[in-house]
Scaffold this motif. Structure first.
Motif, mmCIF file in Angstrom:
data_model
loop_
_atom_site.group_PDB
_atom_site.id
_atom_site.type_symbol
_atom_site.label_atom_id
_atom_site.label_comp_id
_atom_site.label_asym_id
_atom_site.label_seq_id
_atom_site.Cartn_x
_atom_site.Cartn_y
_atom_site.Cartn_z
ATOM 1 N N ASP A 8 5.407 0.232 -0.951
ATOM 2 C CA ASP A 8 4.741 -0.023 0.332
ATOM 3 C C ASP A 8 4.428 1.283 1.061
ATOM 4 N N GLU A 9 4.644 2.402 0.364
ATOM 5 C CA GLU A 9 4.301 3.685 0.975
ATOM 6 C C GLU A 9 3.122 4.302 0.231
ATOM 7 N N LEU A 10 2.572 5.343 0.835
ATOM 8 C CA LEU A 10 1.358 5.898 0.244
ATOM 9 C C LEU A 10 1.649 7.107 -0.650
ATOM 10 N N ARG B 5 6.938 8.242 9.154
ATOM 11 C CA ARG B 5 5.964 7.826 8.151
ATOM 12 C C ARG B 5 4.550 7.992 8.722
ATOM 13 N N VAL B 56 -0.396 -4.816 0.801
ATOM 14 C CA VAL B 56 0.749 -4.538 1.662
ATOM 15 C C VAL B 56 0.339 -4.724 3.114
ATOM 16 N N ASN B 60 -2.452 0.162 4.810
ATOM 17 C CA ASN B 60 -2.254 0.749 3.486
ATOM 18 C C ASN B 60 -3.531 0.757 2.658
ATOM 19 N N TYR B 164 7.679 12.655 5.204
ATOM 20 C CA TYR B 164 8.067 11.470 4.433
ATOM 21 C C TYR B 164 9.568 11.481 4.131
ATOM 22 N N ASN B 167 11.214 10.082 6.940
ATOM 23 C CA ASN B 167 10.963 8.644 6.906
ATOM 24 C C ASN B 167 11.909 7.933 5.945
ATOM 25 N N TRP B 168 12.156 8.545 4.778
ATOM 26 C CA TRP B 168 13.069 7.926 3.798
ATOM 27 C C TRP B 168 14.485 7.884 4.341
ATOM 28 N N ARG B 171 14.558 5.140 6.982
ATOM 29 C CA ARG B 171 14.519 3.801 6.397
ATOM 30 C C ARG B 171 15.825 3.454 5.688
ATOM 31 N N TYR B 178 15.426 -1.990 2.179
ATOM 32 C CA TYR B 178 14.914 -0.773 1.537
ATOM 33 C C TYR B 178 15.839 -0.369 0.397
ATOM 34 N N ARG B 179 15.235 -0.090 -0.752
ATOM 35 C CA ARG B 179 16.033 0.227 -1.930
ATOM 36 C C ARG B 179 16.175 1.723 -2.133
ATOM 37 N N LYS B 181 15.370 4.836 -3.916
ATOM 38 C CA LYS B 181 14.161 5.225 -4.634
ATOM 39 C C LYS B 181 14.315 6.656 -5.125
#
Lengths: 10, 216
Positions: A8-10, B5, B56, B60, B164, B167-168, B171, B178-179, B181
């Motif tokens: 869901d991210e870019l 984000r 999404v 997006n 980002y 942002n991670w 999140r 949120y998994r 990643k």
């Protein structure tokens, strides 16, 4: 159940 | 969508706007690496294969179309526009981008979350994006006079993945769905670290009000 990988991210 | 984000996406967008501005208004691509631009076009093409199948949000989808369209048109401008292509510094932009593509593809075949066509290509796009800036950084080091637009372009592009990362982190603590990643995070950190040297000289030149120059 949702997919193991959702993008869901870019 | 959190502020990090959004800020990341906006700096990414800004970097492309700055680059297009340079090409449209002063009809120049001096100091810009075509190799890097071709890698980015490949990154977006392989990453956004889901554009027609997975929805999404409108945000997006619009952003994906923007990144796809602009990255391909930038490559077109640099290769074929009869004025712009003349300013392309072909002699210094000699990094062999195939040396980046092949290892990234092999790595994506080995390390991925799911061995499917789309997932492997998605993973490939993350690995490739992490290193796609290398030809551009090499070219910058070889460029005597880096103009402001080029410096700002690279700065925004580097800032985007750094935001980002924030942002991670955000999140991870706030979004229970949120998994982990690992692939995305690792690639993003590598990508941002590659800019560390550039950031240092960019900020230093900005504070001293001097023209940006990277030591060889």
């Amino acid at each position: 159940e949702s997919k193991p990988t959702e993008h869901d991210e870019l | 969508m959190n502020i990090f984000r959004l800020a990341g996406d906006m700096t990414h967008l800004m970097s492309i706007v700055v680059l297009l501005l340079k090409m449209h208004t002063i009809k120049s691509c001096a100091g810009i690496s075509l190799k890097t631009q071709e890698l980015y076009a490949l990154v977006f093409i392989t990453r956004y294969l889901d554009i027609f199948t997975d929805f999404v949000s409108l945000y997006n989808t619009v952003m994906k179309i923007f990144f796809l369209g602009t990255s391909i048109s930038i490559v077109w401008y640099m290769r074929y526009h009869k004025v712009v292509k003349q300013s392309y510094d072909k002699d210094h932009d000699t990094f062999r981008h195939y040396f980046l593509i092949l290892p990234c593809f092999l790595l994506a075949l080995i390390i991925n979350d799911e061995f499917t066509f789309r997932e492997v290509l998605w993973t490939f796009s993350l690995y490739l994006e992490a290193v796609a800036i290398i030809p551009q950084l090499v070219l910058l080091q070889r460029t005597k006079n880096i103009d402001n637009l080029t410096g700002n372009y690279v700065f925004f592009l580097g800032a985007y993945r750094g935001l980002y990362i924030l942002n991670w982190i955000y999140r991870y603590f706030t979004d229970s769905h949120y998994r982990r990643k690992g692939i995305t995070w690792t690639s993003g950190i590598v990508q941002t670290l590659l800019y560390a040297d550039f950031f240092y000289y960019y900020i230093r030149s900005w504070r001293r009000n001097e023209r940006l120059n990277l030591p060889a």
